[in-house]
Design a protein around this motif. Structure first.
Motif, PDB file in Angstrom:
ATOM      1  N   SER A   1       7.440   4.322  -3.962  1.00 33.98           N
ATOM      2  CA  SER A   1       8.322   5.496  -3.971  1.00 33.98           C
ATOM      3  C   SER A   1       9.198   5.483  -5.215  1.00 33.98           C
ATOM      4  CB  SER A   1       9.209   5.516  -2.718  1.00 33.98           C
ATOM      5  OG  SER A   1      10.088   4.395  -2.715  1.00 33.98           O
TER       6      SER A   1
ATOM      7  N   HIS B   1       0.827  -1.217   0.000  1.00 29.82           N
ATOM      8  CA  HIS B   1       0.000   0.000   0.000  1.00 29.82           C
ATOM      9  C   HIS B   1       0.862   1.268   0.000  1.00 29.82           C
ATOM     10  CE1 HIS B   1       0.867  -0.676   4.275  1.00 29.82           C
ATOM     11  NE2 HIS B   1       0.697   0.635   4.436  1.00 29.82           N
ATOM     12  N   GLU B   2       2.115   1.143  -0.436  1.00 30.70           N
ATOM     13  CA  GLU B   2       2.954   2.323  -0.575  1.00 30.70           C
ATOM     14  C   GLU B   2       3.998   2.074  -1.652  1.00 30.70           C
ATOM     15  OE1 GLU B   2       4.500   2.924   3.324  1.00 30.70           O
ATOM     16  OE2 GLU B   2       6.076   1.440   3.094  1.00 30.70           O
TER      17      GLU B   2
ATOM     18  N   THR C   1       1.206   6.718  -1.308  1.00 33.27           N
ATOM     19  CA  THR C   1       0.534   5.801  -0.392  1.00 33.27           C
ATOM     20  C   THR C   1      -0.934   5.698  -0.771  1.00 33.27           C
ATOM     21  OG1 THR C   1       0.019   7.574   1.186  1.00 33.27           O
ATOM     22  CG2 THR C   1       2.100   6.368   1.512  1.00 33.27           C
TER      23      THR C   1
ATOM     24  N   SER D   1       6.920  10.030  -2.821  1.00 28.48           N
ATOM     25  CA  SER D   1       6.325   8.957  -2.025  1.00 28.48           C
ATOM     26  C   SER D   1       4.833   8.879  -2.316  1.00 28.48           C
ATOM     27  CB  SER D   1       6.548   9.206  -0.528  1.00 28.48           C
ATOM     28  OG  SER D   1       7.935   9.253  -0.226  1.00 28.48           O
TER      29      SER D   1
ATOM     30  N   GLU E   1      -4.836   0.750   3.002  1.00 27.04           N
ATOM     31  CA  GLU E   1      -4.675  -0.701   2.960  1.00 27.04           C
ATOM     32  C   GLU E   1      -5.983  -1.319   2.469  1.00 27.04           C
ATOM     33  OE1 GLU E   1      -2.744  -2.799   6.072  1.00 27.04           O
ATOM     34  OE2 GLU E   1      -1.874  -0.957   6.907  1.00 27.04           O
TER      35      GLU E   1
END
Length: 368
Positions: free
Chosen positions: A61, A58-59, A98, A96, A101
């Motif tokens: 970069s 769930h992230e 996000t 970044s 979830e």
């Protein structure tokens, strides 16, 4: 001899010589400005890696080789399929991303597009069509779709947005995929599933990331299929609106008629318009620089023969010829409609010419 005075003078001249030397060196070494940096930032690493399989995080970069900035990132960022709670932040050299979830779709290729929103900090040279692609399954979709934007008049292609929309969509609120054309008007969508899409191109004048059909010029092509070859679809961009010129007042027309009747022939010019063949009706207007307006209707039965219109003696000066082709026969200029799948009535390329006093001019017209 006073040695202390002599020693002081030597120290003074020594300091003076050193000062002049430093000044001279500073002048000689004055830096000259180099060429402007036009290189976009380079990706050093990203997580997940491009085309990574079995990713359900769930992230994400992306790290670049220099400090970056974001421009209209929220409106430019598009996730396909949708990711709930999608957010992106820029800090230093890192972008970044996000999202909440959630259970991602199984055996599905995910893609986050950022358009040209990310650029370097100093010159904001954009990284073109930045995107992240991964799959929750065993493979990544590998088909593509190429398109060439064909505007009706000159346009900076980098200012346009190109959307792939699910075919037969009634309302267009968000794209399935989004990209920005190159300077040559070429756009490529990669990592596509086997599917058919409608292509929408528009100019986002208010920079809100959405399409406003009432105020933003656009073009489209429906039913374009993804494939494995390099064939490019041609997408027309109807980047113009036509406004019918306002007719002259009766008093103004009377004054022009009086002027043409009373002026000496050597102070006027004789004008003949050369009309090309056409298979559709053309509505046109001829405007003198004074505002004097003449309107014409060229019927559609002239499919093969060139014709001539003798306007007789006219005011000398600059003239502008404008108009449109009435393809649907409603006697009005009709704009394009995405929902009806119709192009707009073609607008004639504006033509200008000059008629000089005591001249005979045969002026050919272009109906393209």
């Amino acid at each position: 001899m006073n040695w202390s005075i002599l020693f002081s003078m030597k120290r003074y001249f020594s300091f003076l010589a050193l000062f002049l030397l430093l000044v001279g060196c500073a002048v000689q070494s004055k830096p000259q400005g180099g060429p402007r940096d036009e290189t976009p930032p380079i990706i050093l690493s990203q997580s997940p890696k491009p085309g990574e399989l079995h990713f359900n995080g769930h992230e994400a970069s992306i790290v670049f080789n220099e400090y970056i900035q974001a421009k209209n990132l929220r409106s430019a960022m598009v996730a396909t399929p949708e990711l709930e709670g999608l957010q992106a932040t820029v800090k230093g050299k890192r972008l970044s991303i996000t999202w909440d979830e959630q259970e991602l779709r199984a055996q599905t290729t995910y893609r986050i597009s950022f358009g040209d929103a990310i650029g370097d900090l100093n010159e904001n040279n954009p990284y073109p069509n930045l995107e992240m692609v991964w799959s929750t399954g065993d493979y990544v979709d590998s088909l593509r779709l190429n398109a060439r934007i064909e505007p009706r008049s000159k346009v900076p292609f980098e200012s346009l947005k190109v959307w792939l929309v699910a075919s037969n969509t009634d309302t267009v609120q968000a794209p399935a995929f989004s990209a920005t054309p190159s300077k040559d008007g070429i756009v490529t969508f990669n990592y596509l599933p086997t599917d058919s899409f409608d292509i929408l191109v528009f100019e986002d004048l208010n920079f809100d990331g959405t399409w406003a059909p009432e105020s933003e010029t656009f073009g489209f092509l429906k039913g374009a299929a993804s494939s494995s070859d390099s064939m490019a679809y041609t997408v027309p961009f109807f980047n113009a609106f036509f406004e019918t010129p306002e007719e002259n007042s009766t008093a103004f027309m009377d004054s022009i008629a009086t002027l043409l009747d009373t002026a000496k022939s050597e102070n006027l010019g004789r004008l003949t318009l050369i009309i090309p063949p056409a298979n559709t009706t053309v509505f046109a207007w001829l405007t003198h620089e004074s505002g004097y307006l003449q309107s014409f209707v060229y019927p559609s039965f002239r499919e093969s023969d060139t014709s001539y219109i003798d306007l007789g003696m006219q005011l000398p000066g600059k003239y502008t010829f404008s108009g449109f082709t009435d393809t649907n026969g409603d006697f009005l200029w009709t704009p394009a409609s995405w929902y009806e799948g119709k192009a707009n009535d073609p607008i004639l390329e504006e033509q200008t010419f000059e008629l000089k006093a005591n001249w005979d001019l045969e002026q050919p017209l272009n109906f393209k």
